[in-house]
Scaffold this active site. Structure first.
Site, short mmCIF file in Angstrom:
data_model
loop_
_atom_site.label_atom_id
_atom_site.label_comp_id
_atom_site.label_asym_id
_atom_site.label_seq_id
_atom_site.Cartn_x
_atom_site.Cartn_y
_atom_site.Cartn_z
N ASP A 185 0.84 -1.20 0.00
CA ASP A 185 0.00 0.00 0.00
C ASP A 185 0.88 1.25 0.00
OD1 ASP A 185 -2.30 -1.51 0.06
OD2 ASP A 185 -2.55 -1.38 2.24
N TYR A 222 5.42 -9.10 8.31
CA TYR A 222 5.00 -7.71 8.49
C TYR A 222 5.05 -7.33 9.96
CZ TYR A 222 2.99 -8.44 3.83
OH TYR A 222 2.80 -8.74 2.50
N ARG A 257 -4.50 -5.23 6.68
CA ARG A 257 -5.64 -4.40 7.08
C ARG A 257 -6.83 -5.26 7.49
NH1 ARG A 257 -7.23 -1.11 2.36
NH2 ARG A 257 -5.95 -2.50 1.10
N ASP A 313 -7.54 1.29 7.42
CA ASP A 313 -6.27 1.90 7.81
C ASP A 313 -6.52 3.35 8.19
OD1 ASP A 313 -6.51 3.34 5.43
OD2 ASP A 313 -4.94 2.23 4.39
#
Length: 302
Positions: free
Chosen positions: A47, A75, A181, A89
């Protein structure tokens, strides 16, 4: 007649530590410009506001992209508790809120349901296609879609820090197609307090680590200079999860022509996918059958 693409015939991988506020496509374009490369692509979109490892494939290395895309990746991200947003987000609008704040033990217990083979619904604002159109385009028009759940393998999901009641830092190792997300959104639902991603960083992807990545400033500083070439990793790095099978010069010639070629095999079985090498250089990827590799991808690096 098709117009010949301009640029250098250069193959390999350049690892970038992507900054926030830049799209993955923009990073690839920057690298292609800096190296004057004929062909480039990336292995897994981040993103725009996410940071971390973005592996850029150059030339013949683009043929190995699927193997990096399919590899495990990790992550590190911060979830803000108490608020749900329409984008899952911090860029989106708050659509629900709660004053409830779970304990660390409650969070750890809830995380267990997101480990292993899970079913995950992508965010409304995502690149999945709904009736041939990207979901985010329809979401921007105010449409709420029914997006089908997709399988995701989560190897590990850990609570690594709790700086305050409103924020949780997590680390996740997962397979292909994971939406961090969605993890934040669904964790908030499971805890009854809502949640969304505040910050997201991909710390490694397959063999590539963010700590080894160049910054965009580094790329600009070394653009069009031999120094930047020295940071390119060989295309064979993208094949690290496949067994390597040495071949003879005769076998390499056959493979490069798209025909099965003889290989030396000791650690593969009939039907396994592998890659053939000559003097350590990748020749082809294919399926091993009865002493030969049947090629599916051939590398033109000679």
């Amino acid at each position: 007649m098709a117009r010949k693409r301009k640029g250098r015939d250069i193959s390999g991988w350049l690892v970038i530590d992507k900054p926030a506020g830049m799209t993955s496509t923009a990073v690839v374009n920057k690298v292609r410009w800096a190296l004057q490369a004929k062909k480039a692509g990336h292995a897994g979109t981040l993103d725009p506001e996410a940071t971390g490892v973005l592996a850029v494939a150059l030339g013949e290395a683009t043929k190995t992209v699927p193997y990096i895309t399919d590899a495990l990746k990790a992550y590190r991200f911060v979830v803000k508790l108490g608020q749900a947003t329409n984008t899952d987000d911090a860029e989106g609008e708050v659509i629900a809120s709660s004053d409830l704040r779970p304990s660390d033990d409650e969070i750890k217990e809830a995380l267990s349901q997101f480990i292993g083979e899970i079913q995950q619904v992508p965010p409304q604002f995502s690149a999945v296609k709904i009736d041939g159109e990207r979901a985010y385009k329809r979401a921007r028009d105010g449409e709420e879609m029914d997006i089908a759940a997709r399988p995701l393998w989560v190897e590990e999901l850990l609570l690594t820090d709790r700086p305050d009641a409103d924020h949780v830092e997590l680390e996740m190792t997962c397979g292909k197609g994971g939406y961090v997300r969605s993890i934040a959104r669904d964790l908030g639902k499971a805890l009854g307090c809502h949640g969304h991603v505040l910050r997201l960083r991909r710390i490694w992807s397959g063999p590539f680590d963010a700590e080894d990545g160049l910054s965009i400033e580094d790329v600009d500083a070394m653009a069009h200079a031999p120094e930047l070439d020295s940071h390119i990793q060989p295309l064979e790095t993208g094949l690290c999860d496949l067994p390597e099978l040495p071949c003879t010069p005769e076998g390499a010639t056959r493979l490069r022509n798209g025909n099965p070629g003889m290989v030396i095999a000791s650690n593969v079985e009939y039907g396994d996918e592998a890659w053939a090498s000559l003097d350590g250089r990748a020749v082809a990827v294919g399926v091993f059958k009865a002493g030969e590799l049947h090629p599916s991808r051939v590398f033109n690096t000679v």
